[in-house]
Design a protein around this motif. Structure first.
Motif, mmCIF file in Angstrom:
data_model
loop_
_atom_site.group_PDB
_atom_site.id
_atom_site.type_symbol
_atom_site.label_atom_id
_atom_site.label_comp_id
_atom_site.label_asym_id
_atom_site.label_seq_id
_atom_site.Cartn_x
_atom_site.Cartn_y
_atom_site.Cartn_z
ATOM 1 N N VAL A 82 -6.504 5.242 6.970
ATOM 2 C CA VAL A 82 -7.517 4.205 6.781
ATOM 3 C C VAL A 82 -8.537 4.700 5.754
ATOM 4 C CG1 VAL A 82 -9.397 2.945 7.883
ATOM 5 C CG2 VAL A 82 -7.238 3.291 9.102
ATOM 6 N N GLY A 83 -8.936 3.817 4.845
ATOM 7 C CA GLY A 83 -9.901 4.181 3.811
ATOM 8 C C GLY A 83 -9.284 4.719 2.543
ATOM 9 N N SER A 84 -7.977 4.933 2.538
ATOM 10 C CA SER A 84 -7.320 5.408 1.313
ATOM 11 C C SER A 84 -7.462 4.381 0.196
ATOM 12 C CB SER A 84 -5.842 5.677 1.576
ATOM 13 O OG SER A 84 -5.659 6.714 2.502
ATOM 14 N N GLN A 85 -7.582 4.891 -1.027
ATOM 15 C CA GLN A 85 -7.642 4.022 -2.201
ATOM 16 C C GLN A 85 -6.213 3.722 -2.676
ATOM 17 O OE1 GLN A 85 -11.110 3.097 -3.389
ATOM 18 N NE2 GLN A 85 -10.942 3.714 -1.244
ATOM 19 N N ILE A 86 -5.886 2.444 -2.780
ATOM 20 C CA ILE A 86 -4.550 2.008 -3.200
ATOM 21 C C ILE A 86 -4.651 1.519 -4.640
ATOM 22 C CG2 ILE A 86 -2.589 0.538 -2.684
ATOM 23 C CD1 ILE A 86 -3.356 2.559 -0.456
ATOM 24 N N VAL A 87 -4.036 2.250 -5.548
ATOM 25 C CA VAL A 87 -4.140 1.945 -6.974
ATOM 26 C C VAL A 87 -2.866 1.245 -7.442
ATOM 27 C CG1 VAL A 87 -4.489 2.892 -9.285
ATOM 28 C CG2 VAL A 87 -5.600 3.971 -7.304
ATOM 29 N N ILE A 88 -3.044 0.093 -8.052
ATOM 30 C CA ILE A 88 -1.931 -0.624 -8.689
ATOM 31 C C ILE A 88 -2.262 -0.708 -10.172
ATOM 32 C CG2 ILE A 88 -0.706 -2.811 -8.844
ATOM 33 C CD1 ILE A 88 -1.250 -3.106 -5.821
ATOM 34 N N SER A 89 -1.371 -0.172 -10.984
ATOM 35 C CA SER A 89 -1.649 0.008 -12.402
ATOM 36 C C SER A 89 -0.745 -0.865 -13.272
ATOM 37 C CB SER A 89 -1.448 1.483 -12.785
ATOM 38 O OG SER A 89 -1.554 1.652 -14.181
ATOM 39 N N PRO A 90 -1.240 -2.015 -13.746
ATOM 40 C CA PRO A 90 -0.460 -2.793 -14.712
ATOM 41 C C PRO A 90 -0.065 -1.976 -15.941
ATOM 42 C CG PRO A 90 -2.270 -4.104 -13.865
ATOM 43 C CD PRO A 90 -2.475 -2.701 -13.359
ATOM 44 N N LYS A 126 7.700 6.372 -8.347
ATOM 45 C CA LYS A 126 7.616 5.151 -7.544
ATOM 46 C C LYS A 126 6.321 5.111 -6.741
ATOM 47 C CE LYS A 126 12.563 4.342 -7.215
ATOM 48 N NZ LYS A 126 13.738 4.157 -6.322
ATOM 49 N N MET A 127 5.799 6.284 -6.416
ATOM 50 C CA MET A 127 4.513 6.390 -5.760
ATOM 51 C C MET A 127 3.962 7.784 -6.029
ATOM 52 S SD MET A 127 3.426 5.602 -1.792
ATOM 53 C CE MET A 127 3.763 7.216 -1.061
ATOM 54 N N ALA A 128 2.659 7.883 -6.163
ATOM 55 C CA ALA A 128 2.038 9.183 -6.386
ATOM 56 C C ALA A 128 0.768 9.259 -5.548
ATOM 57 C CB ALA A 128 1.717 9.386 -7.862
ATOM 58 N N GLU A 129 0.523 10.447 -5.000
ATOM 59 C CA GLU A 129 -0.656 10.656 -4.168
ATOM 60 C C GLU A 129 -1.610 11.607 -4.874
ATOM 61 O OE1 GLU A 129 -1.932 12.324 0.277
ATOM 62 O OE2 GLU A 129 0.176 12.261 -0.325
ATOM 63 N N PHE A 130 -2.894 11.287 -4.776
ATOM 64 C CA PHE A 130 -3.928 12.146 -5.351
ATOM 65 C C PHE A 130 -4.945 12.436 -4.257
ATOM 66 C CE2 PHE A 130 -8.030 12.646 -7.655
ATOM 67 C CZ PHE A 130 -7.712 13.790 -8.368
ATOM 68 N N SER A 183 -5.975 8.900 -2.593
ATOM 69 C CA SER A 183 -5.559 7.689 -3.299
ATOM 70 C C SER A 183 -4.057 7.721 -3.522
ATOM 71 C CB SER A 183 -6.290 7.544 -4.641
ATOM 72 O OG SER A 183 -5.911 8.566 -5.532
ATOM 73 N N PHE A 184 -3.455 6.535 -3.560
ATOM 74 C CA PHE A 184 -2.015 6.380 -3.731
ATOM 75 C C PHE A 184 -1.770 5.356 -4.836
ATOM 76 C CE2 PHE A 184 -2.785 7.787 0.525
ATOM 77 C CZ PHE A 184 -1.755 8.654 0.828
ATOM 78 N N LEU A 185 -1.095 5.788 -5.902
ATOM 79 C CA LEU A 185 -0.703 4.852 -6.947
ATOM 80 C C LEU A 185 0.687 4.327 -6.634
ATOM 81 C CD1 LEU A 185 -1.350 4.824 -10.658
ATOM 82 C CD2 LEU A 185 1.054 4.770 -9.954
ATOM 83 N N LEU A 186 0.834 3.004 -6.620
ATOM 84 C CA LEU A 186 2.095 2.378 -6.239
ATOM 85 C C LEU A 186 2.784 1.790 -7.460
ATOM 86 C CD1 LEU A 186 0.915 0.397 -3.052
ATOM 87 C CD2 LEU A 186 1.660 2.791 -3.236
#
Length: 442
Positions: A340-348, A38-42, A49-52
């Motif tokens: 603040v400054g984290s990369q938020i990745v949304i992956s279709p 559901k969410m992953a942190e790198f 970065s956080f993939l949502l």
């Protein structure tokens, strides 16, 4: 039918190994557990970065609070030599002004007006194909570029300036790296390779010729009523100002790069999937033959199999597989601190294949789109053209274009699989070595 999918990396790898994988292909650099998470942190020494994948968080970022999550410049800085300050790379008030000028050009009625030009490009593409082995990815790129030239500037791709511009885009794509060191280490300067800079300069020069010619036609009252004219004569409602000459070059660059590349990716993968699923190919061909008797824009809604094939292809092979935003304030996602400054990745790509959202997610099954399960998943995990204020303004255009091109080809030809292409993600989701199919006339 299970179409190709890249093998994910091991869950834990060194930063250097990750960077090497990322430069080769964004998708192969991701671990397989993202299809379930559901969410992953790198974490790296330089950023987090956080993939949502949780629908509620995706909606919050893209639709609920988009101003708090502007587009990350780490990905787009590498394209600055070509795209300048186009709508694809800007944020804030600049981006909002650009969208107010651009969006009306893609309203429903405008797409209907572009239909004859889409059809002419599709017919021309079909005429260029002969029996034998065909790289449909290259064919699709040429055909969709033809659509863009015809609808934007009312010239076919065999026009000398259009042909030079298309060659310029292909040259830029060959030398532009998928990632730069500055994307990994924020304080590194962006270094654009000399071949990429030279290709971008040449390409922007060709685009400036197209824009200058159109400006003269507008001033003389002889300009055709196409997308370029509408955008060049449109203004932002609050200021009454339109695009400057340089701004228009920026916008045309992204229309060509995003417009023809994403549509070409969709068409190429759709043709491979249909070749690998002949029962669906025959159904699409039947609809296409009826459509082409007296083709009309309104008939596009009467081709359900074609529409579902395009939807399913976009689910499995979204042209832009990942979108990156940046957190401008401290956040908490799933009880985890997001600085603040984290990369938020949304992956279709991962949302479209997520195991909790879709039944048999890796299968090509256009029939799923008639089920309530898939309709619910589509509302939560289907983002081929993004969502919210930054949804692609040309999404409706792209779907109409895809249907017209697919119908024109499937009505005339049968396609047969010769091998399994390997998906790779660079600027868009394409095949590593092209998509080759055997073609025969119906």
């Amino acid at each position: 039918m299970i179409p190709p999918k890249p093998v994910g990396r091991p869950r834990r790898v060194s930063l250097w190994r990750y960077w090497r994988l990322f430069r080769q292909d964004i998708l192969s650099a991701q671990p397989d557990h993202l299809y379930r998470a559901k969410m992953a942190e790198f974490r790296t020494p330089f950023f987090r970065s956080f993939l949502l994948n949780e629908p509620g968080l995706v909606r919050e970022v893209l639709t609920g609070r988009p101003d708090d999550f502007p587009k990350s410049t780490r990905v787009t800085r590498g394209l600055e030599p070509l795209l300048g300050q186009s709508v694809f790379v800007t944020n804030g008030d600049t981006w909002k002004r650009q969208r107010r000028i651009i969006d009306p050009a893609f309203e429903g009625g405008r797409i209907r007006n572009a239909f004859p030009k889409m059809l002419a490009a599709a017919e021309a593409a079909a005429e260029r194909i002969g029996p034998g082995l065909l790289d449909v990815e290259a064919m699709a790129s040429h055909a969709t570029a033809d659509v863009i030239f015809r609808t934007l500037f009312s010239i076919p791709i065999d026009n000398a300036l259009a042909a030079d511009t298309y060659d310029g885009f292909r040259a830029f794509q060959r030398v532009q790296p998928v990632a730069t060191g500055a994307a990994l280490v924020p304080w590194l300067p962006v270094r654009h390779p000399k071949p990429a800079r030279e290709a971008a300069i040449r390409l922007r020069g060709l685009i400036s010729e197209l824009v200058a010619t159109r400006q003269r036609e507008i001033e003389a009252g002889t300009a055709p009523d196409d997308l370029a004219t509408r955008i060049m004569t449109a203004t932002a409602t609050e200021t009454g100002e339109g695009f400057s000459g340089t701004e228009m070059i920026d916008q045309v660059a992204i229309f060509f790069l995003a417009g023809h590349e994403t549509s070409a990716a969709l068409l190429g993968w759709a043709l491979w999937c249909l070749a690998a699923a002949p029962e669906w190919a025959e159904e699409v061909a039947r609809e296409a033959a009826e459509f082409l008797v007296e083709p009309d824009f309104g008939q596009l809604s009467s081709m359900p199999a074609t529409r579902n094939v395009l939807r399913e292809t976009l689910r499995l092979y979204p042209p832009v597989p990942m979108m990156v935003r940046e957190a401008t304030r401290q956040e908490t996602f799933r009880r985890r601190s997001v600085p603040v400054g984290s990369q938020i990745v949304i992956s279709p790509w991962h949302l479209g294949r997520h195991e909790e959202q879709w039944h048999n997610p890796d299968a090509f099954d256009p029939a799923r789109w008639e089920t309530e399960t898939a309709k619910k998943a589509a509302r939560e995990a289907y983002l081929p053209y993004s969502a919210g204020p930054r949804v692609c303004p040309g999404a409706g255009f792209a779907m109409a274009e895809g249907a017209v091109l697919l119908a024109s080809l499937m009505a005339r030809f049968r396609f047969e699989v010769t091998d399994r292409p390997v998906p790779v993600a660079h600027l868009t989701l394409r095949s590593r070595d092209g998509i080759r199919l055997r073609v025969e006339r119906r």
